[in-house]
Design an enzyme around this catalytic site. Structure first.
Site, short mmCIF file in Angstrom:
data_model
loop_
_atom_site.label_atom_id
_atom_site.label_comp_id
_atom_site.label_asym_id
_atom_site.label_seq_id
_atom_site.Cartn_x
_atom_site.Cartn_y
_atom_site.Cartn_z
CG LEU A 59 41.36 50.24 43.92
CD1 LEU A 59 41.25 50.51 42.45
CD2 LEU A 59 41.40 51.54 44.67
CG ASP A 60 43.96 44.48 42.93
OD1 ASP A 60 44.52 45.57 42.99
OD2 ASP A 60 44.21 43.64 42.04
CB VAL A 61 45.88 44.30 48.14
CG1 VAL A 61 46.92 44.73 49.13
CG2 VAL A 61 44.73 43.63 48.84
#
Lengths: 260, 431
Positions: A59-61
């Site tokens: 899950l990216d930033v």
């Protein structure tokens, strides 16, 4: 965790000399059960010094939502869950009228366009085409011979899925909200990254002869884990984690047995 | 007074963004364009793209098959298209003089007389691009062409006020005129006009060597070859004048007729289906054991009220009011490789057409049949095809046969499709 009650120490039988009753004389041996010294807390030390934690799908930033973690022995279940190839559900928010270089609203502006010609009907048409082409990709990457009867039966039930590596595939997409210039989509997908979803929003904008950027990406389901199972920031304490693991065990076991 | 350069602040970025120009690619009143897409076997010229057969550059090779939809440029909006055995007809509802275009094989003048440029006395045997077909109309700037239909070597053109025009091979009387012995059909100027029906003709259908006409009052007329009983007139001879059919359809208001090979189906306004013609592939085996039926018979299927029917060479397909699709006959019917033949209609599960809990309102809106392939159009404008992939006619991009419905990727919403033996034509609205 370390303060929690430990397993009771093991006992064993030792032959200890009995206390002498009189001076000099024979020292007899008495059999007694004593705790094993090796199990003593001072000898063993704290039960946990480190915890091994593994992460599920990335899950990216800039995105938010359900993020699956495995602790200790649960890491082995993580690989099995990955091999199940279950779909993930995202809510993606978009904004018409802008195009940026990284497809999100915080990027450098590339172009601004008009968007008053866009209606919900046109958007739904584009979404239907996206679903159609992705459905074809789903059938093609599942590596099943289309000429067999079992391929036909799986296709009828809708169970054909790529069980190996494949490019990102969207299994279902629909529009939840539409108020110009904002809109919100619900996307069910496989093997995707959040940047791919932002790119899809950008491409939807291009197809509608305008431009769009993605404002929000939120994962609401990851395989069997939904928002209800997820712990909030305020709930990151031992008790809630233990309860969450306990509640999810049954679900994970049934899903693994069903698929593998 | 220049501004100092350096990292721009948030306020500067926002001001720059607001000052950026806004581009407009399309306005609110932008209309959706009508397009025609073709795919299939190219060498006959039936696709209407001359560069497939005779490339304009010397080093390019002629293309034998067009496996995916290819856009065909047309001058007018095409309202009706029909694919025959190696040729195609396109027609438009315009009031201009040119209303019908044809391309493909013209060895029996099924596209009328196409005068050759090189030799003004001869005609073309193969027409490679959509060429206008001159119809002998009394009022060419008022009459409108409603529908076209193509058979093996003949074609029918239906107009709104001047009856039906037929051209092409007439060796079995399928053009509705008397059979002339030893007539040469190639390079012929003859286009016959048919006006004698009980009421206005509203649908024309071509079988392989016979023609069917449906009138406004619900009656069906037939002419042409009848050795399999496909004229439905009670005998197995040739008919050269359109004659009314009796049998189980006498008195019934028929709302749709369909035929492509030697079997015919008719749908009444009450949802019943009637069949006649060849039954060698169990198409009519539910009512009779014989392989030829020369009188229309009611087919007692308990599958619901039928809305539309389509006949192929060996298989038949019907669509009910609820949106369910039923197939029967012989060949690749669409239910996997195990179902080769059946005399009783079998339903194709709607989940194969995109129906799911996520999309519960997808329905099949139309069904069409080629010689050995089927096509279904959904209400969302998606085209599904299945059947034998003869020379790439399915348009899926692969050369293998398709045993269950498969989507064809067309850039637009498919409005109608015409299936032939080895090619298909679709009318599409752009997004």
């Amino acid at each position: 965790l370390n303060a929690a009650a430990r397993r009771a120490p093991r006992h064993h039988v030792r032959f200890l000399p009995a206390p002498a009753a009189r001076d000099g004389g024979v020292a007899g041996l008495v059999a007694t059960r004593v705790p094993v010294l090796a199990d003593h807390p001072l000898v063993r030390g704290p039960r946990f010094r480190r915890l091994k934690m593994g992460a599920g799908h990335r899950l990216d930033v800039k995105a938010s939502g359900v993020f699956v973690l495995g602790i200790g022995h649960g890491n082995k279940l993580l690989t099995d869950l990955y091999n199940c190839h279950l779909t993930k559900v995202y809510t993606v928010g978009g904004l018409f009228g802008k195009a940026t270089d990284d497809f999100s609203d915080t990027g450098k502006l590339v172009e601004k366009t008009t968007f008053d010609h866009i209606t919900r009907e046109k958007l739904e048409r584009i979404l239907a085409v996206i679903q159609g082409t992705n459905h074809k990709a789903l059938l093609m990457y599942s590596n099943i011979d289309m000429k067999t009867q079992e391929a036909y039966e799986l296709a009828v039930k809708g169970l054909i899925r790529p069980m190996g590596k494949s490019p990102p595939i969207i299994t279902a997409i629909r529009c939840l909200q539409f108020t110009l210039p904002e809109f919100q989509l619900e996307i069910h997908c496989l093997h995707e990254t959040q940047q791919y979803l932002r790119k899809i929003v950008h491409e939807i904008g291009l197809e509608l002869k305008s431009s769009a950027v993605c404002t929000q990406v939120r994962r609401i389901r990851d395989g069997v884990f939904t928002l209800d199972d997820a712990l909030l920031r305020t709930q990151w304490n031992l008790e809630s984690i233990q309860n969450a693991i306990w509640d999810c065990q049954l679900k994970v076991k049934t899903e693994l047995e069903k698929t593998l | 007074l220049a501004e100092p350069s350096g990292p721009r602040s948030v306020r500067q970025l926002r001001e720059a963004e607001e000052a950026a120009p806004v581009f407009q690619y399309t306005g609110k009143a932008a209309k959706r364009k009508d397009r025609v897409f073709v795919w299939g076997f190219c060498y006959s010229g039936a696709l209407g793209v001359p560069s497939f057969v005779k490339p304009d550059v010397g080093w390019k090779k002629p293309r034998r098959i067009q496996p995916t939809p290819y856009r065909l440029e047309t001058e007018e909006k095409i309202s009706s298209a029909a694919c025959g055995y190696g040729f195609t007809l396109l027609s438009s509802k315009t009031a201009d003089i040119t209303k019908v275009w044809g391309m493909g094989l013209n060895k029996d003048s099924q596209l009328g007389f196409q005068r050759s440029i090189r030799d003004r006395t001869k005609g073309y045997q193969y027409v490679l691009e959509p060429s206008p077909i001159p119809l002998p109309l009394e009022k060419p700037q008022e009459t409108r062409v409603l529908q076209v239909s193509c058979g093996r070597a003949h074609s029918l053109v239906l107009t709104d006020s001047e009856g039906v025009f037929t051209m092409g091979n007439n060796s079995y009387g399928q053009c509705g005129r008397k059979v002339v012995e030893d007539e040469t059909y190639s390079e012929s100027y003859l286009i016959h006009q048919l006006k004698e029906f009980d009421s206005r003709v509203v649908q024309v259908v071509c079988g392989q060597d016979h023609s069917l006409f449906r009138t406004k009052k619900g009656a069906v007329y037939a002419c042409g070859w009848g050795a399999d009983g496909q004229t439905g007139l009670g005998h197995y001879n040739i008919t050269s004048v359109p004659t009314k059919l009796c049998g189980d359809i006498a008195g019934v208001n028929i709302i749709q007729v369909s035929s492509y090979g030697d079997c015919c189906l008719a749908v009444s306004d009450e949802g019943d289906v009637f069949g006649w013609g060849s039954s060698e592939y169990l198409q009519l085996a539910s009512v009779t054991e014989t392989t030829q039926v020369n009188v229309p018979r009611h087919l007692p299927f308990k599958i619901g009220k039928i809305k539309e029917a389509a006949c192929g060479g060996t298989g038949n397909i019907v669509l009910t009011e609820e949106g369910n699709v039923f197939v029967w006959g012989y060949g690749i019917l669409g239910k996997g490789p195990n179902l080769i033949e059946t005399a009783v209609p079998e339903m194709i599960p709607p989940s194969l057409f995109g129906w799911s809990d996520f999309n519960p309102d997808i329905r099949v809106a139309h069904v069409r049949c080629g010689l050995s392939q089927f096509a279904a159009l959904t209400n969302r404008g998606e085209l599904f095809v299945w059947g034998k992939n003869l020379r790439g006619c399915l348009g899926t991009g692969r050369m293998e046969d398709q045993y269950f419905p498969w989507r064809v990727t067309v850039p637009g919403e498919v409005v109608d499709v015409a299936c032939g033996v080895d090619h298909m034509v679709s009318m599409v609205k752009s997004f």
